[in-house]
Every structure is written in structure tokens, then in C-alpha cells.
Design a protein around this motif. Structure first.
Motif, mmCIF file in Angstrom:
data_model
loop_
_atom_site.group_PDB
_atom_site.id
_atom_site.type_symbol
_atom_site.label_atom_id
_atom_site.label_comp_id
_atom_site.label_asym_id
_atom_site.label_seq_id
_atom_site.Cartn_x
_atom_site.Cartn_y
_atom_site.Cartn_z
ATOM 1 N N ASP A 200 0.569 -1.216 -0.040
ATOM 2 C CA ASP A 200 -0.010 0.065 -0.145
ATOM 3 C C ASP A 200 0.760 1.224 0.030
ATOM 4 O OD1 ASP A 200 0.857 -0.174 2.537
ATOM 5 O OD2 ASP A 200 -0.755 0.296 3.732
ATOM 6 N N LYS A 201 1.970 1.160 0.187
ATOM 7 C CA LYS A 201 2.975 2.380 0.228
ATOM 8 C C LYS A 201 4.391 1.917 -0.531
ATOM 9 C CE LYS A 201 3.931 1.579 4.852
ATOM 10 N NZ LYS A 201 2.746 0.670 5.317
ATOM 11 N N ASN A 202 4.984 3.100 -0.819
ATOM 12 C CA ASN A 202 6.584 2.720 -1.397
ATOM 13 C C ASN A 202 7.349 2.232 -0.464
ATOM 14 O OD1 ASN A 202 5.679 4.046 -3.752
ATOM 15 N ND2 ASN A 202 6.748 5.949 -3.365
ATOM 16 N N LEU A 203 8.191 1.349 -1.026
ATOM 17 C CA LEU A 203 9.287 0.645 -0.057
ATOM 18 C C LEU A 203 10.245 1.571 0.558
ATOM 19 C CD1 LEU A 203 9.597 -2.494 0.259
ATOM 20 C CD2 LEU A 203 11.850 -2.247 -1.128
ATOM 21 N N GLY A 204 10.181 1.543 1.924
ATOM 22 C CA GLY A 204 10.801 2.617 2.898
ATOM 23 C C GLY A 204 9.989 3.993 3.423
ATOM 24 N N ALA A 205 8.829 3.841 2.797
ATOM 25 C CA ALA A 205 8.076 4.985 3.261
ATOM 26 C C ALA A 205 7.409 4.821 4.522
ATOM 27 C CB ALA A 205 6.641 5.139 2.122
ATOM 28 N N GLU A 206 7.316 5.955 5.251
ATOM 29 C CA GLU A 206 6.327 6.117 6.549
ATOM 30 C C GLU A 206 5.051 5.949 6.721
ATOM 31 O OE1 GLU A 206 7.545 9.529 8.864
ATOM 32 O OE2 GLU A 206 9.683 9.411 7.885
ATOM 33 N N GLN A 207 4.277 6.045 5.433
ATOM 34 C CA GLN A 207 2.818 6.129 5.616
ATOM 35 C C GLN A 207 2.217 6.066 4.109
ATOM 36 O OE1 GLN A 207 2.127 9.726 7.519
ATOM 37 N NE2 GLN A 207 1.538 10.741 5.642
ATOM 38 N N VAL A 208 1.167 5.604 3.877
ATOM 39 C CA VAL A 208 0.372 5.729 2.610
ATOM 40 C C VAL A 208 0.342 7.442 2.291
ATOM 41 C CG1 VAL A 208 -1.705 5.537 1.257
ATOM 42 C CG2 VAL A 208 -0.941 3.836 3.057
ATOM 43 N N ALA A 209 0.523 7.331 0.923
ATOM 44 C CA ALA A 209 0.416 9.178 0.564
ATOM 45 C C ALA A 209 -0.740 9.779 0.832
ATOM 46 C CB ALA A 209 0.849 9.175 -0.784
ATOM 47 N N THR A 210 -0.821 10.988 1.377
ATOM 48 C CA THR A 210 -2.062 11.682 1.645
ATOM 49 C C THR A 210 -2.155 12.709 0.516
ATOM 50 O OG1 THR A 210 -0.872 13.262 2.961
ATOM 51 C CG2 THR A 210 -1.696 11.416 4.142
ATOM 52 N N SER A 211 -1.156 12.753 -0.338
ATOM 53 C CA SER A 211 -0.916 13.672 -1.419
ATOM 54 C C SER A 211 0.027 13.459 -2.287
ATOM 55 C CB SER A 211 -1.097 15.303 -0.966
ATOM 56 O OG SER A 211 0.280 15.534 -0.393
ATOM 57 N N SER A 212 0.055 14.118 -3.352
ATOM 58 C CA SER A 212 1.099 13.826 -4.430
ATOM 59 C C SER A 212 2.732 14.269 -3.961
ATOM 60 C CB SER A 212 1.166 14.418 -5.743
ATOM 61 O OG SER A 212 -0.116 13.810 -6.251
ATOM 62 N N PHE A 213 2.475 15.091 -2.875
ATOM 63 C CA PHE A 213 3.451 15.642 -2.277
ATOM 64 C C PHE A 213 3.796 15.433 -0.819
ATOM 65 C CE2 PHE A 213 1.050 18.495 -5.190
ATOM 66 C CZ PHE A 213 1.610 18.210 -6.540
ATOM 67 N N ASP A 214 3.334 14.444 -0.458
ATOM 68 C CA ASP A 214 3.495 13.915 1.032
ATOM 69 C C ASP A 214 5.030 13.378 1.128
ATOM 70 O OD1 ASP A 214 3.370 12.793 3.599
ATOM 71 O OD2 ASP A 214 1.884 11.585 3.124
ATOM 72 N N GLU A 215 5.818 14.111 1.592
ATOM 73 C CA GLU A 215 7.182 13.738 2.009
ATOM 74 C C GLU A 215 7.221 12.209 2.585
ATOM 75 O OE1 GLU A 215 9.873 16.696 3.385
ATOM 76 O OE2 GLU A 215 9.248 18.034 1.741
ATOM 77 N N ALA A 216 6.317 12.173 3.873
ATOM 78 C CA ALA A 216 6.545 10.978 4.549
ATOM 79 C C ALA A 216 6.152 9.812 3.600
ATOM 80 C CB ALA A 216 5.516 11.235 5.689
ATOM 81 N N SER A 217 5.554 9.979 2.673
ATOM 82 C CA SER A 217 5.073 8.737 1.784
ATOM 83 C C SER A 217 6.156 8.533 0.488
ATOM 84 C CB SER A 217 3.688 9.142 1.042
ATOM 85 O OG SER A 217 3.895 9.976 0.121
ATOM 86 N N TYR A 218 7.141 9.414 0.209
ATOM 87 C CA TYR A 218 8.146 9.051 -0.575
ATOM 88 C C TYR A 218 8.893 7.972 -0.522
ATOM 89 C CZ TYR A 218 7.640 13.983 -2.074
ATOM 90 O OH TYR A 218 7.066 15.424 -2.518
ATOM 91 N N PRO A 317 2.979 8.863 -4.773
ATOM 92 C CA PRO A 317 3.458 10.065 -4.767
ATOM 93 C C PRO A 317 4.434 10.509 -5.823
ATOM 94 C CG PRO A 317 4.518 8.685 -3.048
ATOM 95 C CD PRO A 317 3.505 7.913 -3.719
ATOM 96 N N ALA A 318 4.780 11.961 -5.955
ATOM 97 C CA ALA A 318 5.638 12.385 -6.706
ATOM 98 C C ALA A 318 7.306 12.178 -6.056
ATOM 99 C CB ALA A 318 5.530 13.708 -7.274
ATOM 100 N N ALA A 319 7.740 11.080 -5.906
ATOM 101 C CA ALA A 319 8.981 11.019 -4.866
ATOM 102 C C ALA A 319 10.255 11.189 -5.853
ATOM 103 C CB ALA A 319 8.918 9.431 -4.299
ATOM 104 N N GLY A 320 10.317 11.450 -7.114
ATOM 105 C CA GLY A 320 11.561 12.172 -7.532
ATOM 106 C C GLY A 320 12.582 10.687 -8.029
ATOM 107 N N GLN A 321 13.681 11.334 -8.148
ATOM 108 C CA GLN A 321 14.789 10.166 -8.273
ATOM 109 C C GLN A 321 16.061 10.943 -7.985
ATOM 110 O OE1 GLN A 321 14.964 10.851 -13.291
ATOM 111 N NE2 GLN A 321 14.556 8.940 -12.522
ATOM 112 N N ARG A 322 17.090 9.835 -8.217
ATOM 113 C CA ARG A 322 18.456 10.216 -8.051
ATOM 114 C C ARG A 322 19.082 10.107 -9.201
ATOM 115 N NH1 ARG A 322 21.769 8.770 -2.087
ATOM 116 N NH2 ARG A 322 23.423 10.289 -2.492
#
Length: 380
Positions: A200-218, A317-322
Motif C-alpha cells: 500500500d506504500k512505497n518501499l521505505g515509506a513511513e505512510q500511505v500518501a495523503t497527497s502527491s507531495f507528502d514527503e513521509a510517503s516518498y 506520490p511524486a517521490a522523484g529520483q536520484r
């Protein structure tokens, strides 16, 4: 240019995403429900357009004998989706489904004719049971109380017992118990359209995204093929020292701006190959999704962009990349980049595929030293 070669090149440019449902209609003749999404050379959907299709069922292999074939001219909807019923030309029950493996071959002309430029073949991973049953009427395999059997293609085999609380699913076309009841319960979501089960969330995320820009969900950002060794953390240090083994032995992000643009040289193409992949970072019973699974998922979005990704069942979410070349971050809070396990056939196969969304959404190739998000899917 030779027409055969020209069509092959066009077939590599066009994208045809397949969704095959082994749905059997009650009426006679029985049919298979089939769906496909058609995209053009610019990766745009071929929407509200009549396309030409020839669908064949092959026996034994991708180049096996044709046991059924028909020509169709369906019209795509606003999402580029066509839905047809295979079995209009003849009764599918005449096929002996117990006699080996079968493959679906599709040939498509986006212009509505018979100049088929898109060709794809995929194995029927599950037998159309309602049809197969016709050849087994009156036969009941012997069982003992609590025992289950399945047809493995040549004989009735007993399903290996599982533990209490486990879930029965298919792995490599074999009924298999997945250890839900004997280990950690991973929160999941199910797409009702595709039937696929995801974390239900990205690997390593703290929580399910509450918005596209929820940093805790990245969540974390993984270089393709690496395990969970610390490099995936957004605070990890970087190094230019490449690894010649599957496990570098440290948690630094490895920069490589030179071909093959991989953290591991020489490359190993099998690091994320399914749930049994050498460095599969997902929990037990999960794996990286394939390119096709991402394409099928995007078909269900309300819009092919950042908003559609978040509005989807997965709440992406829009978690970006490296970046592979310098270790800097890109697109955080602006775009999302999610790895697939699928290898690319470009540039000699040195890249891997990933799903990206911003103003649009698509699957494309990336350098393996790039770090993208990981969303794990249930292994079947």
C-alpha cells in the motif's frame, strides 16, 4: 527497405499492452474476453479509432501450430482500450486445452486494415477452466479429506499443503500457498480492475500518501538491481568506486556517468528477476512489477499524470529520483519514477525499464545507476 524488416521496426516502436481475462460466456459458443490498449509511435493512445486485429491461439510455443484464428475490427475507447470476445469464428471448446501449453498471438493494424505492424505473443498462464471442463466431464480425481488436486498438463497432482492462514495463489502456473499466516502481515491494496495486489506504500515509506507531495510517503530510492544495503536512503553518501559483485559491501550510492551507466560492472541482468531474484528488496511473497504490469495499472488511472497517479488505487506520490551521473536529486515533489524488473532491449540491453509520470505517464528506459522508487507487487 524490406517490408518484413520495416514492420519489425515499427512493432518495436508501437506499444501494445495486453489484458487477457479467461472469462467464459454462458451462451454457446463459449468465448474468451480480451482487452488491449494501443499506443502510437509517440506513445500516445490511439483513441476512438477502429483498428484491425488478427488473433490466433498457438499450441506448444510462441511459434507453434495455429489451432484457432479470427480477424476483428474493434474500435478503441477514449483510453485507447479495445474489448473483444475471442471465439466468434468457431467454438473454442473444440480445442483440447489439456494437450500442452497455449499462446495468444495478436497482430494489430492501428489504421484499421490488415497491414499488421504490431505483433505480440503471450502464454495463457491459466487454462480456461470452463472450456477445459468439457473434456473432463464425468471424471473426478480421487482425493482424501482435506486434499486438493490440479491438472498440471499431464496428470492430476496434489497441491502442496500450506500453513494455517496462508493464501493460495498461482506461482509459475502452479497452485502455491503464500505465507500470510506464518510471517509478517504486509498491508496491501488490490486493484479491482487488474486483480493485482500491491503493497500500500512505497518501499521505505513511513505512510500511505495523503497527497502527491507528502514527503513521509516518498520512501527510499533504489539503484536498479541493488538490495537494501543503505544506499537507498536519501541521506546516503556517494562514491565513484564501482562494484564487480552483486553486493558492494557498503551503503554508498554508486555514481557511474560512463557506459554501461551501472553501479555493477560487469553487469548482472538477473538481480531483480522475480521474487527469487538475487537482490530482490521486497518482502517475502512480493517482487518488482514488470513493465506490462505497470502499463496495465496505468490503464486504470483517471488521468495519465501526477494527479492520476495519486488518485489511483496505489496512491503513488511524486517521490522523484536520484541521478546516476552525480547522485543529485531530481523531480522530488514534481514527478514520480518507479522501477520495473523488465530489462530494456536498447543499446545492447544495458538499461532497465521504469514507469514515470509528470505531465504524462509512460514506461521508458533508464540507466541502472539511477535510483528510483520501488512499489512491490504480490508474487503469483
Amino acid at each position: 527497405m524490406n517490408k518484413k524488416i520495416q514492420n519489425l521496426k515499427v512493432g518495436l516502436i508501437f506499444t501494445l499492452t495486453l489484458l487477457l481475462n479467461t472469462t467464459i460466456f454462458a451462451q454457446s459458443p463459449e468465448k474468451l474476453s480480451y482487452q488491449a490498449v494501443v499506443r502510437n509511435a509517440e506513445n500516445n493512445l490511439v483513441a476512438n479509432t477502429q483498428v484491425g486485429m488478427q488473433i490466433s491461439i498457438l499450441q506448444g510455443s510462441e511459434s507453434g501450430a495455429v489451432v484457432y484464428s479470427e480477424v476483428l475490427t474493434p474500435t478503441t475507447n477514449a483510453n485507447g482500450l479495445v474489448s473483444v470476445a475471442i471465439g466468434e469464428a468457431a467454438d473454442l471448446s473444440s480445442i483440447d486445452w489439456s494437450n500442452g501449453t497455449y499462446f495468444i498471438k495478436t497482430e494489430t493494424d492501428p489504421n484499421g486494415g490488415t497491414d499488421y505492424s504490431i505483433v505480440g505473443t503471450s502464454q495463457l498462464l491459466s487454462v480456461p477452466y470452463a472450456l477445459h471442463a468439457k473434456s473432463a466431464d464425468g471424471f473426478t480425481p480421487g482425493t482424501t479429506p482435506g486434499e486438493m488436486k490440479y491438472w498440471n498438463g499431464s496428470e492430476w497432482a496434489v497441491v502442496t499443503p500450506g500453513n494455517e492462514g496462508d493464501v493460495l495463489t498461482f506461482v509459475n502456473n502452479t497452485p502455491t500457498w503464500v505465507g500470510e499466516g506464518s510471517g509478517e502481515v504486509i498491508p496491501t491494496v488490490t486493484n479491482p480492475t487488474t486483480g493485482k495486489i500491491w503493497m500500500d506504500k512505497n518501499l521505505g515509506a513511513e505512510q500511505v500518501a495523503t497527497s502527491s507531495f507528502d514527503e513521509a510517503s516518498y520512501g527510499d530510492l533504489y539503484q536498479w538491481g541493488r538490495g537494501t544495503d543503505g544506499h537507498e536512503k536519501r541521506t546516503s553518501a556517494s562514491t565513484t568506486s564501482l562494484s564487480d559483485t552483486d553486493t558492494p559491501g557498503h551503503g554508498d550510492f554508486i555514481i557511474n556517468g560512463n557506459s554501461p551507466f551501472d553501479w555493477r560492472v560487469p553487469q548482472n541482468h538477473n538481480l531483480w528477476d522475480g521474487a527469487a531474484g538475487i537482490n530482490n528488496p521486497c518482502p517475502a511473497g512480493f517482487r518488482l512489477p514488470t513493465e506490462n504490469e505497470w502499463n496495465l495499472e496505468m490503464m486504470t488511472w483517471s488521468s495519465m499524470n501526477v494527479a492520476g497517479a495519486f488518485d489511483s488505487v496505489l496512491k503513488l506520490p511524486a517521490a522523484g529520483q536520484r541521478r546516476f551521473s552525480d547522485g543529485d536529486f531530481y523531480g522530488v515533489g514534481v514527478s514520480g519514477s518507479y522501477w520495473a524488473s523488465t530489462l530494456s532491449n536498447e543499446a545492447g540491453g544495458i538499461y532497465s525499464r521504469f514507469m514515470n509520470f509528470r505531465y504524462s505517464a509512460y514506461v521508458i528506459s533508464a540507466h541502472r545507476a539511477t535510483a528510483n522508487s520501488v512499489r512491490c507487487i504480490k508474487h503469483y
